[in-house]
Write a protein that holds these residues in place. Sequence first.
Motif, PDB file in Angstrom:
ATOM      1  N   GLN A   1       0.829  -1.201   0.000  1.00 44.03           N
ATOM      2  CA  GLN A   1       0.000   0.000   0.000  1.00 44.03           C
ATOM      3  C   GLN A   1       0.867   1.255   0.000  1.00 44.03           C
ATOM      4  OE1 GLN A   1      -2.109  -0.798   3.658  1.00 44.03           O
ATOM      5  NE2 GLN A   1      -3.873  -1.655   2.580  1.00 44.03           N
TER       6      GLN A   1
ATOM      7  N   THR B   1       1.304   5.506   0.793  1.00 41.85           N
ATOM      8  CA  THR B   1       1.118   6.259   2.035  1.00 41.85           C
ATOM      9  C   THR B   1      -0.339   6.654   2.252  1.00 41.85           C
ATOM     10  OG1 THR B   1       3.375   7.108   1.843  1.00 41.85           O
ATOM     11  CG2 THR B   1       1.870   8.306   3.288  1.00 41.85           C
TER      12      THR B   1
ATOM     13  N   THR C   1      -3.121   5.300   1.054  1.00 42.00           N
ATOM     14  CA  THR C   1      -3.950   4.129   1.343  1.00 42.00           C
ATOM     15  C   THR C   1      -3.739   3.652   2.778  1.00 42.00           C
ATOM     16  OG1 THR C   1      -3.841   3.453  -0.989  1.00 42.00           O
ATOM     17  CG2 THR C   1      -4.502   1.783   0.606  1.00 42.00           C
ATOM     18  N   GLN C   2      -2.496   3.654   3.251  1.00 36.61           N
ATOM     19  CA  GLN C   2      -2.223   3.225   4.621  1.00 36.61           C
ATOM     20  C   GLN C   2      -2.856   4.178   5.635  1.00 36.61           C
ATOM     21  OE1 GLN C   2       1.539   1.510   5.829  1.00 36.61           O
ATOM     22  NE2 GLN C   2       2.333   1.725   3.767  1.00 36.61           N
TER      23      GLN C   2
ATOM     24  N   VAL D   1       2.060   4.694  11.038  1.00 39.98           N
ATOM     25  CA  VAL D   1       1.797   5.056   9.642  1.00 39.98           C
ATOM     26  C   VAL D   1       1.799   6.567   9.465  1.00 39.98           C
ATOM     27  CG1 VAL D   1       0.030   5.013   7.853  1.00 39.98           C
ATOM     28  CG2 VAL D   1       0.564   2.933   9.109  1.00 39.98           C
TER      29      VAL D   1
ATOM     30  N   SER E   1       2.158  -2.368   4.561  1.00 38.77           N
ATOM     31  CA  SER E   1       0.729  -2.642   4.425  1.00 38.77           C
ATOM     32  C   SER E   1       0.089  -2.675   5.802  1.00 38.77           C
ATOM     33  CB  SER E   1       0.498  -3.983   3.713  1.00 38.77           C
ATOM     34  OG  SER E   1      -0.868  -4.336   3.746  1.00 38.77           O
ATOM     35  N   THR E   2      -1.060  -2.015   5.951  1.00 38.29           N
ATOM     36  CA  THR E   2      -1.790  -2.098   7.212  1.00 38.29           C
ATOM     37  C   THR E   2      -2.532  -3.417   7.348  1.00 38.29           C
ATOM     38  OG1 THR E   2      -3.695  -0.988   6.190  1.00 38.29           O
ATOM     39  CG2 THR E   2      -2.083   0.399   7.331  1.00 38.29           C
TER      40      THR E   2
ATOM     41  N   PRO F   1       1.017  -5.890   8.778  1.00 36.27           N
ATOM     42  CA  PRO F   1       2.042  -4.953   9.247  1.00 36.27           C
ATOM     43  C   PRO F   1       3.420  -5.563   9.444  1.00 36.27           C
ATOM     44  CG  PRO F   1       0.023  -4.785  10.565  1.00 36.27           C
ATOM     45  CD  PRO F   1      -0.087  -6.020   9.738  1.00 36.27           C
TER      46      PRO F   1
END
Length: 480
Positions: A131, A133, A135-136, A214, A241-242, A245
């Motif tokens: 992802q 920045t 999107t996270q 993030v 990616s959230t 992680p």
Amino acid sequence: MYAFLADHRQQLFPSELFADLTRQGGGHPSVPAEVIATVMVLQALEGLSDREAVSALRRDIAWKVACGLRLDDEGFHPTVLVYWRNRLRSSDRPRRIFEAVRQVVEQTGVLKGRGRRVLDSTVLADAVATQDTVTQLVAAIRRVRRLVPLAREVAVAAHDYDQPGKPVCAWDDPQAKQALVSGLVNDALGLLAAVADPGLDAEQAEAVALLALVAGQDVEPGERPGSWRIARKVAKDRVISTVDPQARHTRKTSAQRRDGYKGHLAAEPESGLVTECALTAANLPDGPTGVGLLAGENPGLEVLGDTGYGAGATRAALRAAGHLQTIKPLPLQAAVPGGFTIHDFRIDHQAGILRCPAGVTAPITSSGRASFTSSCPSCPLRQRCTTAKGGRTIHLHPHEDELRAARRRATTRSFQHSYRRWRPMVERSIAWLVADGCRRAPYRGIERNDLWWSVRVAAVNLRRLLALGLARQDGAWQLA
């Protein structure tokens, strides 16, 4: 493999091995542990999902025979595999399937008298998309607002977080993009300030911590107060990616960037059997993990590896464990192309000095620093040594002696012969492990994927043992 499991699954995976995981007393009886273990091995061997594995168990005669089921047996629901993996992962012995196969290897004596181990690793792609920045930030804010009731009372302005997807933005307009980033970061900071409550439960605290990470890893303050912009750098240990992680960026080469995890192994090069394995985040170094893979081995092994295992601390640990190192040394970098490297400077430990190629000496400080700045201006070899205006300063590595000894040994004929003969053999073991679509870690998180990796290694080891003639005679495992 199927015939072997049909005949010997009960000896390979006895009920006592899983006694602490099976349901005791009344209620619906558990699926027999030997059946679950057999399904997990075949699933890992063929690279199948839970639904695909259960489908194979219902329709494939070979699977039914291997598990000892009737032809009309309906098998079980795919969630049973999820349940068993969760129980295994939370138990005291999560890798017991791998350990069971390793005991078979030990009983056969196939490794007796074979004193070499090759260390290596391979990158396994993660199971989620990387992802950016924006999107996270949106995903992390949405999660905090969903889990923490107080967060929904905080006014947010950059985006309607009740709607999935990216915010509407003119992405080709730098000013509009920066305004969106500033709004998202300010929304995140507002939420963090409002939910800073020590009374959060574990899931809520994890979501808040991820949002804080993030909101700070990829951005930096803008020119105006309260504005933010995407930083022109990559944060150390960056979350990619959230959704997962624990996945990370890595580079196996300078031109090849990968995302995901790293599967480590120690293998015996002649047989191709893996003696130990581990799975870590992709950005962790190979050396410390490789040392850990040999922790249960007796001293006196010849350990082979590439430059990923050539650091001084790794070499010192292997020497302390009593192992011979056939590990490719780290490449030396010269300040001037084709010029002198740090190994052209001679160390005199007794006198505590460092001698440069021109014969000039400098004292070595307690921190390992030696400065030649006073002698470099008039030195005739300066152009081959340094481009620094003030002259050259050497910083010796804490394990400098280990690194120099390794470089000297790497020039010997015995090192070259052993390295060229045995080191490439580990690529065969890696090829077996990542075949059948297993170049991707199927789950999220290190613990889940480490369990999968250990079962995959166990399945491939078992297949290799069968190729070598594994049989059970007189109650013991032997090679025919």
